[in-house]
Design an enzyme around this catalytic site. Structure first.
Site, PDB file in Angstrom:
ATOM      1  CB  CYS A 197       3.551   6.892  10.261  1.00  0.00           C
ATOM      2  SG  CYS A 197       3.651   7.679   8.654  1.00  0.00           S
TER       3      CYS A 197
ATOM      4  CG  HIS B 123      -0.368   5.472  10.789  1.00  0.00           C
ATOM      5  ND1 HIS B 123      -0.533   6.829  10.677  1.00  0.00           N
ATOM      6  CD2 HIS B 123       0.402   5.096   9.723  1.00  0.00           C
ATOM      7  CE1 HIS B 123       0.112   7.268   9.612  1.00  0.00           C
ATOM      8  NE2 HIS B 123       0.690   6.236   9.012  1.00  0.00           N
TER       9      HIS B 123
ATOM     10  CG  ASN C 221       0.175   8.394   6.078  1.00  0.00           C
ATOM     11  OD1 ASN C 221       0.227   8.920   7.188  1.00  0.00           O
ATOM     12  ND2 ASN C 221       1.012   7.446   5.691  1.00  0.00           N
TER      13      ASN C 221
HETATM   14  N1  ACO Z   1      -2.205   6.175  -9.870  1.00  0.00           N
HETATM   15  C1  ACO Z   1      -2.249   5.218 -10.810  1.00  0.00           C
HETATM   16  N2  ACO Z   1      -1.357   4.216 -10.876  1.00  0.00           N
HETATM   17  C2  ACO Z   1      -0.398   4.187  -9.923  1.00  0.00           C
HETATM   18  C3  ACO Z   1      -0.294   5.163  -8.911  1.00  0.00           C
HETATM   19  C4  ACO Z   1      -1.260   6.197  -8.912  1.00  0.00           C
HETATM   20  N3  ACO Z   1      -1.256   7.163  -7.999  1.00  0.00           N
HETATM   21  N4  ACO Z   1       0.760   4.865  -8.139  1.00  0.00           N
HETATM   22  C5  ACO Z   1       1.310   3.743  -8.618  1.00  0.00           C
HETATM   23  N5  ACO Z   1       0.609   3.331  -9.703  1.00  0.00           N
HETATM   24  C6  ACO Z   1       0.853   2.165 -10.539  1.00  0.00           C
HETATM   25  C7  ACO Z   1       2.286   1.667 -10.468  1.00  0.00           C
HETATM   26  O1  ACO Z   1       3.097   2.390 -11.382  1.00  0.00           O
HETATM   27  C8  ACO Z   1       2.117   0.238 -10.861  1.00  0.00           C
HETATM   28  O2  ACO Z   1       2.012   0.172 -12.273  1.00  0.00           O
HETATM   29  P1  ACO Z   1       2.701  -1.042 -13.095  1.00  0.00           P
HETATM   30  O3  ACO Z   1       2.037  -2.288 -12.562  1.00  0.00           O
HETATM   31  O4  ACO Z   1       2.370  -0.709 -14.490  1.00  0.00           O
HETATM   32  O5  ACO Z   1       4.151  -0.968 -12.734  1.00  0.00           O
HETATM   33  C9  ACO Z   1       0.758  -0.171 -10.294  1.00  0.00           C
HETATM   34  O6  ACO Z   1       0.067   1.084 -10.039  1.00  0.00           O
HETATM   35  C10 ACO Z   1       0.833  -0.954  -9.008  1.00  0.00           C
HETATM   36  O7  ACO Z   1       1.724  -0.285  -8.100  1.00  0.00           O
HETATM   37  P2  ACO Z   1       2.015  -0.866  -6.678  1.00  0.00           P
HETATM   38  O8  ACO Z   1       3.020   0.026  -5.995  1.00  0.00           O
HETATM   39  O9  ACO Z   1       2.324  -2.322  -6.777  1.00  0.00           O
HETATM   40  O10 ACO Z   1       0.575  -0.679  -5.968  1.00  0.00           O
HETATM   41  P3  ACO Z   1       0.112  -1.217  -4.565  1.00  0.00           P
HETATM   42  O11 ACO Z   1      -1.107  -2.005  -4.727  1.00  0.00           O
HETATM   43  O12 ACO Z   1       1.245  -1.799  -3.764  1.00  0.00           O
HETATM   44  O13 ACO Z   1      -0.317   0.126  -3.831  1.00  0.00           O
HETATM   45  C11 ACO Z   1       0.481   1.632  -2.134  1.00  0.00           C
HETATM   46  C12 ACO Z   1       0.640   1.131  -3.572  1.00  0.00           C
HETATM   47  C13 ACO Z   1      -0.886   2.245  -1.985  1.00  0.00           C
HETATM   48  C14 ACO Z   1       1.541   2.688  -1.878  1.00  0.00           C
HETATM   49  C15 ACO Z   1       0.631   0.465  -1.122  1.00  0.00           C
HETATM   50  O14 ACO Z   1       1.753  -0.297  -1.439  1.00  0.00           O
HETATM   51  C16 ACO Z   1       0.743   0.938   0.312  1.00  0.00           C
HETATM   52  O15 ACO Z   1      -0.188   1.449   0.889  1.00  0.00           O
HETATM   53  N6  ACO Z   1       1.883   0.699   0.983  1.00  0.00           N
HETATM   54  C17 ACO Z   1       2.052   0.980   2.393  1.00  0.00           C
HETATM   55  C18 ACO Z   1       2.166   2.459   2.714  1.00  0.00           C
HETATM   56  C19 ACO Z   1       2.398   2.619   4.193  1.00  0.00           C
HETATM   57  O16 ACO Z   1       1.798   1.969   5.008  1.00  0.00           O
HETATM   58  N7  ACO Z   1       3.333   3.452   4.601  1.00  0.00           N
HETATM   59  C20 ACO Z   1       3.696   3.483   6.021  1.00  0.00           C
HETATM   60  C21 ACO Z   1       3.484   4.735   6.648  1.00  0.00           C
HETATM   61  S1  ACO Z   1       4.087   6.100   5.747  1.00  0.00           S
HETATM   62  C22 ACO Z   1       5.364   6.826   6.671  1.00  0.00           C
HETATM   63  O17 ACO Z   1       5.853   6.340   7.630  1.00  0.00           O
HETATM   64  C23 ACO Z   1       5.921   8.128   6.144  1.00  0.00           C
END
Ligand code: ACO
Length: 318
Positions: free
Chosen positions: A113, A245, A275
């Site tokens: 990214c 980004h 993204n």
């Molecule tokens: N729909 C419904 N529920 C979901 C989904 C979904 N699509 N995905 C995960 N959940 C659930 C999980 O199973 C979890 O359930 P549990 O509590 O029963 O175990 C709950 O939601 C919370 O999951 P988390 O992973 O803790 O959710 P979080 O608030 O952290 O959000 C996210 C996840 C959006 C991925 C976030 O962590 C994020 O944006 N991270 C950074 C991503 C990023 O910046 N990437 C860098 C660039 S990408 C690259 O370089 C390729």
């Protein structure tokens, strides 16, 4: 020493749109969860037969038109991509052939990214040292092809698209500062593990420890923004536009708060594009140039964070 000026921008998104409602029919997720955690409402996704090079070509032609240049005027082509159509030739070489440009160096650059800010950094150095006068810099991705569409924790996050800029040597300020970084110690937090070299050729899908990536990204981006401003003797109020980004609206909002920037001065496309990895900054940039928000003479700050980890910023007097 010449400066690297932005002569033109372009972008392209595949026509097919996948909404959160569409995803609700495919996996155990809800529109509300995706919007609340990421800000994403929909994303564009390639159809069978539509390639990364197709997207790159359309974005590049738009950028060349905006710059008033022909492909034959370009003397370096850089494509930032994590999702090339084939191992080799590079997407940059495929693109060069499509554009009917011949002979100039062309290569891909892989920093996930952060790929576009990495590619701008390389382009800027070629221009400053006099090795190139016109550089085509493209961010193009078909991330939909490296997603496990049954994994709800990753497949809702990404989209496909391409953005491009034409940089030219000039005496205007242009790119004022460029900073790029990497730390491979975090390789396991965000990866596509598959590869022939590690004996896992079939594991070619994105895996992410989202929470940890989120925390690290916010911390690094805050520090990066501070460093970039301090190194250039600028204060927060000198930034006209933040072009971040587009991974997650909450990360973007946190960076804007750090800069004391109202969200009206942040270019946000994550709700419409998801993204798009290395394409996300040039896509957002082109959108804001074309709709008239970004004006000549303004100061722009781009920042990105990606797998590796890789991260970086570009400060531009547009
Ligand atoms: N729909 C419904 N529920 C979901 C989904 C979904 N699509 N995905 C995960 N959940 C659930 C999980 O199973 C979890 O359930 P549990 O509590 O029963 O175990 C709950 O939601 C919370 O999951 P988390 O992973 O803790 O959710 P979080 O608030 O952290 O959000 C996210 C996840 C959006 C991925 C976030 O962590 C994020 O944006 N991270 C950074 C991503 C990023 O910046 N990437 C860098 C660039 S990408 C690259 O370089 C390729």
């Amino acid at each position: 020493m010449p400066a690297s000026c932005i002569l033109g921008t372009g972008s392209y998104l595949p026509e097919r749109v996948v909404t959160n409602a569409d995803l609700e029919t495919m996996i155990d997720t809800t529109d509300a969860w995706i919007r609340e955690r990421t800000g994403i409402e929909k994303r564009h996704v390639v159809v069978d037969g539509e390639t990364c090079c197709d997207l790159a070509e359309k974005a590049s032609r738009n950028a060349l038109d905006a710059a008033g240049l022909q492909a034959s005027d370009i003397d370096l082509i850089l494509v930032a991509t994590t999702t090339p159509d084939q191992f080799f030739p590079s997407t940059a070489c495929l693109l060069q052939h499509r554009l009917d440009a011949h002979g100039c160096p062309a290569f891909d650059l892989q920093a996930v990214c952060a790929g576009f800010v990495y590619a701008l950094d390389v382009a800027d150095k070629y221009i400053r040292c006099g090795a190139a006068r016109h550089v085509l810099v493209v961010g193009a991705e078909t991330f939909s092809r490296v997603l496990d569409w049954t994994d709800r924790s990753t497949c809702v996050l990404f989209g496909d698209g391409a953005g491009a800029v034409v940089l030219g040597a000039g005496d205007q300020p242009g790119i004022i500062s460029s900073r790029i970084y990497a730390d491979g110690a975090y390789k396991d937090l965000l990866q596509i593990p598959g590869g022939h070299g590690n004996g896992r050729p079939d594991e070619a899908f994105v895996e992410m420890k989202g929470n940890e990536v989120f925390r690290f990204a916010v911390t690094k981006l805050w520090r990066l923004v501070d460093e970039t401003l301090a190194a250039n003797g600028l204060s927060r109020s000198d930034i006209d536009w933040l072009i971040p980004h587009q991974a997650n609206l909450r990360i973007i909002q946190a960076t804007a708060r750090k800069l004391d920037l109202p969200m009206e001065r942040v270019v946000v496309t994550v709700h419409e594009h998801g993204n798009t990895s290395s394409a996300s900054i040039p896509l957002a940039f082109d959108q804001a140039v074309r709709d008239g928000r970004i004006q000549r003479g303004q100061t722009l700050l781009m920042e990105a964070f990606g797998g590796g980890f890789t991260w970086g910023s570009t400060l531009i007097k547009y």
